[in-house]
Write a protein that holds these residues in place. Structure first.
Motif, PDB file in Angstrom:
ATOM      1  N   ASP B 427       0.844  -1.205   0.000  1.00  0.00           N
ATOM      2  CA  ASP B 427       0.000   0.000   0.000  1.00  0.00           C
ATOM      3  C   ASP B 427       0.876   1.250   0.000  1.00  0.00           C
ATOM      4  O   ASP B 427       0.484   2.299  -0.504  1.00  0.00           O
ATOM      5  CB  ASP B 427      -0.893   0.029   1.247  1.00  0.00           C
ATOM      6  N   ASN B 428       2.053   1.125   0.589  1.00  0.00           N
ATOM      7  CA  ASN B 428       2.957   2.268   0.665  1.00  0.00           C
ATOM      8  C   ASN B 428       4.110   2.191  -0.337  1.00  0.00           C
ATOM      9  O   ASN B 428       5.121   2.867  -0.198  1.00  0.00           O
ATOM     10  CB  ASN B 428       3.485   2.405   2.083  1.00  0.00           C
ATOM     11  N   HIS B 429       3.959   1.283  -1.291  1.00  0.00           N
ATOM     12  CA  HIS B 429       4.915   1.208  -2.406  1.00  0.00           C
ATOM     13  C   HIS B 429       6.329   0.843  -1.996  1.00  0.00           C
ATOM     14  O   HIS B 429       7.296   1.315  -2.591  1.00  0.00           O
ATOM     15  CB  HIS B 429       4.894   2.510  -3.211  1.00  0.00           C
ATOM     16  N   LEU B 430       6.461   0.028  -0.966  1.00  0.00           N
ATOM     17  CA  LEU B 430       7.768  -0.576  -0.694  1.00  0.00           C
ATOM     18  C   LEU B 430       7.646  -2.048  -1.074  1.00  0.00           C
ATOM     19  O   LEU B 430       6.801  -2.774  -0.551  1.00  0.00           O
ATOM     20  CB  LEU B 430       8.153  -0.438   0.784  1.00  0.00           C
ATOM     21  N   PRO B 431       8.464  -2.501  -2.035  1.00  0.00           N
ATOM     22  CA  PRO B 431       8.270  -3.852  -2.550  1.00  0.00           C
ATOM     23  C   PRO B 431       8.749  -4.934  -1.580  1.00  0.00           C
ATOM     24  O   PRO B 431       9.758  -4.763  -0.885  1.00  0.00           O
ATOM     25  CB  PRO B 431       9.096  -3.879  -3.830  1.00  0.00           C
ATOM     26  N   MET B 432       8.021  -6.012  -1.572  1.00  0.00           N
ATOM     27  CA  MET B 432       8.354  -7.145  -0.711  1.00  0.00           C
ATOM     28  C   MET B 432       8.380  -8.428  -1.521  1.00  0.00           C
ATOM     29  O   MET B 432       7.566  -8.614  -2.421  1.00  0.00           O
ATOM     30  CB  MET B 432       7.302  -7.262   0.386  1.00  0.00           C
ATOM     31  N   VAL B 433       9.348  -9.296  -1.210  1.00  0.00           N
ATOM     32  CA  VAL B 433       9.358 -10.644  -1.783  1.00  0.00           C
ATOM     33  C   VAL B 433       9.235 -11.649  -0.638  1.00  0.00           C
ATOM     34  O   VAL B 433       9.444 -11.302   0.527  1.00  0.00           O
ATOM     35  CB  VAL B 433      10.652 -10.912  -2.598  1.00  0.00           C
ATOM     36  N   ASP B 434       8.883 -12.890  -0.992  1.00  0.00           N
ATOM     37  CA  ASP B 434       8.612 -13.877   0.053  1.00  0.00           C
ATOM     38  C   ASP B 434       9.752 -14.860   0.280  1.00  0.00           C
ATOM     39  O   ASP B 434       9.736 -15.625   1.237  1.00  0.00           O
ATOM     40  CB  ASP B 434       7.303 -14.613  -0.224  1.00  0.00           C
ATOM     41  N   TYR B 435      10.731 -14.881  -0.614  1.00  0.00           N
ATOM     42  CA  TYR B 435      11.910 -15.735  -0.428  1.00  0.00           C
ATOM     43  C   TYR B 435      13.151 -14.882  -0.671  1.00  0.00           C
ATOM     44  O   TYR B 435      13.184 -14.109  -1.635  1.00  0.00           O
ATOM     45  CB  TYR B 435      11.921 -16.886  -1.440  1.00  0.00           C
ATOM     46  N   PRO B 436      14.184 -15.036   0.136  1.00  0.00           N
ATOM     47  CA  PRO B 436      15.386 -14.210  -0.038  1.00  0.00           C
ATOM     48  C   PRO B 436      16.058 -14.420  -1.394  1.00  0.00           C
ATOM     49  O   PRO B 436      16.711 -13.516  -1.906  1.00  0.00           O
ATOM     50  CB  PRO B 436      16.303 -14.666   1.100  1.00  0.00           C
ATOM     51  N   GLU B 437      15.876 -15.598  -1.993  1.00  0.00           N
ATOM     52  CA  GLU B 437      16.516 -15.890  -3.278  1.00  0.00           C
ATOM     53  C   GLU B 437      15.976 -15.013  -4.393  1.00  0.00           C
ATOM     54  O   GLU B 437      16.534 -14.972  -5.478  1.00  0.00           O
ATOM     55  CB  GLU B 437      16.297 -17.353  -3.673  1.00  0.00           C
ATOM     56  N   LYS B 438      14.856 -14.345  -4.148  1.00  0.00           N
ATOM     57  CA  LYS B 438      14.286 -13.518  -5.213  1.00  0.00           C
ATOM     58  C   LYS B 438      14.866 -12.103  -5.226  1.00  0.00           C
ATOM     59  O   LYS B 438      14.554 -11.309  -6.115  1.00  0.00           O
ATOM     60  CB  LYS B 438      12.763 -13.461  -5.062  1.00  0.00           C
TER      61      LYS B 438
END
Lengths: 698, 698
Positions: B427-438
């Motif tokens: 919602d605040n435009h900070l991107p998140m990934v779910d695995y560190p390998e990404k």
């Protein structure tokens, strides 16, 4: 099963030492998990400050816990742990899991404490998991010493993780997706029990069909290889190894406080022991699921059945990148497909039935292609459509897979709208992925494991070589040099039957005349000096010397050149060698890895090694099959095998020399590095000759 | 913005031709979507069988639909479409989207029908998306001509997909994860509007900040490159290209019915136009999200702040594999970290604050490392812990990112328990990934785009070369040969200033004596015959001829050898060439690609090309910068640049010759292949010389 690790997973009674009555403490979470997932044995919180926690009598100390008691789970500040372990030992506890951190991972002080607790463990003949771990979870009996929330599905994957965090992250990822596990094992610092122990435990566990490992470093590399060679013949072993890059290795070593071996050594170890390496957590999970649920393919030809071309194209790329081809269907199969599919459908591979394809068409098409003898495996791709029942299509794919007995993987694109289909498939052990690009790694790994099981067992061989151990011992004992040049390394290699270019050390010019005569012109002359390591930089080599006159010139020039470069160089004489015939030059060598021991190297010389890094590695001791695989792994080896109709070179002689060098490295751990560069390989049947060599001792 | 494509996305009125009143029809779904997502203009179902659908008046045909009307969306059986398009044209409709399939993708008949509708489109000056597509969705005004269910978040990613299925699959994946889109565009068969048109539209669209493309084939390769070169300077363009492998290309071409160019050509085109290629859908989404929301890094040094070592190690590997280094913190930064973090924390990079780290520690640590001038970007890794508030940690990371202005990526491992944190971040435009390998691919792409923007613009240059177009025209007109050997190719290359080894064609022995005298001994002699393509196989080359006697011998031997191999070979004489000095041999060449036109090739000769595939490609016309990048892309080019202290060769001369050849290929499309092998490269300043060449015409 009578493993000494059994009581970690099927204990008759468990004490939770340090269990707290405060719900926000990890130790409280562990007690709750022990009570929550169906474990049938006795659970005994131990904490002098409470009398009852979560309805269980709390004991003031371990000595008063009732029988039977097999396992103690300890969550206390690190300094308190040695005392508690003593008490456990005296109480007759067989196994302990130390959750607490504060040991090796925090530096020298912690390392000393870890040594201390290990001594206590050994004294009482106990086994220990940890310290610094999140415990373990046997899903088949609910024995859960972790504080991780939730229970994934039960199934055949035994998951071993050095990192508790990765273990917890994986659990969270699989909670709702139906991938099934037998165990989650977090090993932490591995002061006692390590991944090799666990691998050996799980291979005997009936409920485990595939072993999946997350590792940062492997404690005893040699034992791991020996063990994995046997385990992988019975059950597949997958590994995700962190620290593949230099950056990753730096992160690992700052994290675990241990010196990891190079990833080159890890890769070599995995290759020669049949362990399947994956590159990320997603692949680890998908491949483990596939190996748990799918039969192995007989070949490498896949069929794709889809309702959309784009995803099939992405899948095809992914298959090709993992060594899987698109099958060519027989005419009969294509005719059968044409019979009942829509006229607009594409009946070559990939079979594209277009957007409207129903469960009936999916079932029919999959039956057709799976019955084709040119098809070894199938991928069913579905992009959910407004008018197509995704769950019914999943059921049709499941039926087709069951009928055929060939491996079938399902890809249903999407996440929000495909959960019911995934649940149906995973409840029935048909694996599903959510993007077509994930199919290649899965099929590639199945194929890799099938090929491995079909390969002859790579058993240890004793190389029947002339092996004069006593002579090498004497040579090593007789010198305090660290860097050994060619003239001193030669006799040592000779004692292990490495084939050397004929040569002789000459102490003065007269001796060199005699040597040249004995060897026969033309000859090569090199200085013999412990102070001259790079002979050509010094101008200390002369080649193609054809007569006595040239020999004298060469002798004088070499001595002058060396003197000019280094007035103090100690010169023992010159090494005379027969001028070599024409051949191909290769390098063979060994460098001792801190984790795995002797790491053998093979490559073609010069730019092939330096520019293209076209080299292969294996850990010694090696078998002939290892050496053969090693050669085959390089590209440049094609230049030795009749490249473009050219000469066949004597690759067997390379293999033999690698094995001799490997045996030498195994027998003498004080040798740190040894290199034969070049080894001149002659045409087939004529052998190979070491033209130069050097060695570094501890 | 006055693009002719504007009325696809912001039409004043839309007719849905073929809209059905049956809820299970796709056309009904389209009408519902048109009404459901907030589109404010007029929506007019057209269907003679209904009078009202979903509360909207239904019109019997397009001619009676009220004004204003810009766009018609057509869902009717393919054979009905030409008639309807005529009616649209007459009615003054500007743009049409044809959803229906049954065209090029089903074979010859469909292809003809597609040609027919395209003619109608052109006749009325309309533009068309499709046929065989799922329409488009402008998220900023709710204009949704697809039948896909659900609306992803609104944001800056303009997504262009040839495949409707991939488009639908992606929508389903992003529905709940907060990644934001401006448009979903499915282009189908691209009979009229293609991805280049759309790229040019989206670069002008204020709401779009990054263009993400899924492509199977690109229609007009040359136009795509010219256009992408400009677009990528303003907005990043990402592409996922299916058909990278031979298997994938086969799947693509059976699916689209079109001959795709080779992936080699696609890669070259992407490289020289600044398009970022990704390898799978997950990366496409993650990188697009990152480019939409994150600032670009100033360098390639990343900091990692984590509560667990394992995931940090996996992240480090992934960063290293994508050209991102772990930053070395200043002493001051490490001291600051030590001040407030737990004493057991690791303050070198990765910063490991251990499992208990709270939002305060995350905020503090991220502030510290982001303030360090050695840090260009940061990755915050959180493995959810029982006692740590995941959402609060996410908020702390968000605050730190906003304060610093440097790119910050969040990795929170898990899926079930991390949704609230992801929602806050996205919602605040900070991107998140779910695995560190990404993380590696994301930072790698940011870095790649930053470097690209910092590179000087790669504008077209007109090479100022001696370029005798008329002479080449005459040479080509004067021959009906398909395969051109060296003696006929030389004058043609010479007309474009390619530097040739001095040489002369001699028709008999006397002429060869004269030629040798003119050139000066030593010389090389080769047969000149259109029937001898592989001269050395015929024994039809003699090198190092030193005098008249040797010349006579060579002449007779060559003629005899040719005669012996092929009694009917037409011999035009012999080619005399000066014996070349020593140099490095390289190959430059061109092969015409069906999609992109002239595909230029550079590589070192022999095994470098054949064994190591160490070659680089670019599409002509090329700039000097393209040619320089092309050389740099090969490994073997290091052998030309003072390898191990050796000679510096004249790489500028290679570049010049590549550019001349590239210009020749652009000017004369009838040349299908041309190869200079070898081009002999002399030491720096001395140029390069073509020692042999051949050519293939249509």
């Amino acid at each position: 099963m009578t493993s000494s690790l059994n009581t970690f997973f099927e204990p008759a009674g468990v004490a939770i030492i340090g269990a707290s009555d405060k719900p926000d403490k990890l130790s409280h979470g562990i007690l709750r998990n022990m009570l929550e997932y169906g474990y049938q044995g006795g659970v005994y919180p131990v904490n002098p400050k409470s009398s009852e926690i979560l309805g269980k009598t709390c004991y003031p100390d371990i000595s008063v816990v009732p029988d039977p008691l097999d396992l103690a789970v300890i969550i206390l500040p690190a300094p308190a742990i040695p005392g508690v372990l003593e008490a456990c030992g005296k109480r007759g506890v067989k196994t302990v899991t130390v959750i607490s951190g504060g040991f090796k991972e925090i530096g020298e002080e912690g390392k000393a404490l870890e040594g201390q607790i290990l001594e206590i463990i050994h004294k009482y003949g106990m086994r220990m998991i940890g310290p610094n771990c999140v415990g373990s979870f046997n899903l088949n009996n609910g024995m859960n010493t972790t504080f991780i929330k939730g229970k994934p599905a039960t199934g055949g994957i035994g998951f071993i993780s050095q990192s508790g965090a990765v273990c917890g992250g994986i659990v969270d990822h699989v909670l709702n997706n139906g991938i099934g596990f037998s165990h989650f094992l977090s090993l932490g610092n591995e002061a006692d029990v390590n991944e090799t122990d666990m691998m050996e435990y799980l291979v005997e566990d009936d409920k485990t069909s595939v072993i999946a490992i997350y590792a940062e470093g492997i404690q005893d590399g040699q034992r791991f290889i020996q063990s994995a060679r046997k385990v992988t013949r019975r059950k597949p072993v997958l590994i995700l190894k962190a620290g593949r890059s230099d950056e990753g290795a730096r992160a690992v070593s700052s994290h675990t406080g241990s010196l990891a071996g190079s990833h080159t050594a890890y890769q070599a170890a995995f290759q020669q022991s049949g362990v399947i390496e994956v590159k990320n957590s997603t692949d680890l999970l998908n491949v483990a699921m596939a190996l748990d649920w799918m039969p192995l393919p007989k070949g490498s030809r896949a069929a794709i059945v889809t309702n959309a071309g784009g995803p099939a194209a992405l899948a095809s790329d992914s298959l090709a990148e993992n060594g899987i081809q698109l099958a060519h269907f027989s005419q009969a199969t294509q005719a059968k497909l044409r019979e009942k599919l829509s006229p607009a459908a594409q009946v070559a591979n990939p079979v594209d039935m277009l957007g409207g394809a129903t469960e009936t068409e999916y079932g029919y098409a999959l039956d057709c292609v799976l019955a084709d003898e040119n098809v070894d495996m199938a991928l069913g791709v579905l992009v959910p459509q407004a008018l197509v029942d995704t769950v019914k299509v999943a059921q049709a794919m499941l039926d087709a897979a069951r009928k055929s007995g060939k491996p079938v993987l399902v890809c249903i694109m999407g996440s929000v709208s495909v959960h019911a289909a995934q649940q149906l498939l995973h409840d029935n052990h048909l694996p599903m992925v959510d993007y077509p690009e994930k199919s290649g790694v899965v099929f590639g790994a199945l194929k890799q494991y099938a090929d491995y099981l079909n390969s002859p067992p790579n058993d240890e061989e004793t190389l029947s070589i002339k092996k004069d151990t006593a002579k090498v011992q004497a040579l090593l004992a007789g010198s305090d040099l660290k860097n050994w040049g060619e003239h001193v390394t030669r006799p040592l290699l000779d004692a292990y039957g490495v084939s050397l270019i004929p040569g002789k050390l000459a102490r003065d010019f007269q001796e060199s005349l005699d040597a040249a005569k004995e060897l026969g012109y033309p000859v090569v002359m090199k200085v013999a000096s412990q102070d001259v390591l790079h002979k050509s930089d010094y101008g200390a080599i002369a080649v193609n010397i054809r007569d006595d006159g040239e020999l004298e010139n060469a002798y004088n020039r070499i001595l002058e050149n060396v003197h000019e470069h280094d007035v103090n160089a100690r010169i023992e004489g010159v090494l005379l060698e027969k001028m070599a015939a024409k051949g191909q030059e290769v390098i063979i060598g060994m460098k001792r890895d801190p984790g795995f021991g002797p790491l053998m190297m093979f490559g073609m010389g010069g730019i092939f090694v330096e520019l293209f890094k076209d080299v292969a590695f294996r850990v010694a001791p090696m078998t002939t099959a290892d050496a053969r695989a090693m050669l085959k792994q390089t590209k440049a080896v094609k230049l030795l095998s009749g490249w473009r109709g050219g000469i066949q070179y004597d690759t067997d002689a390379i293999i033999e020399n690698i094995l001799r060098l490997s045996q030498l490295a195994v027998d003498f751990p004080q040798i740190q590095e040894i290199e034969i560069n070049p080894l001149l390989v002659l045409p087939k049947g004529q052998g190979a000759l070491a033209l130069d060599c050097r060695m570094i001792l501890e």
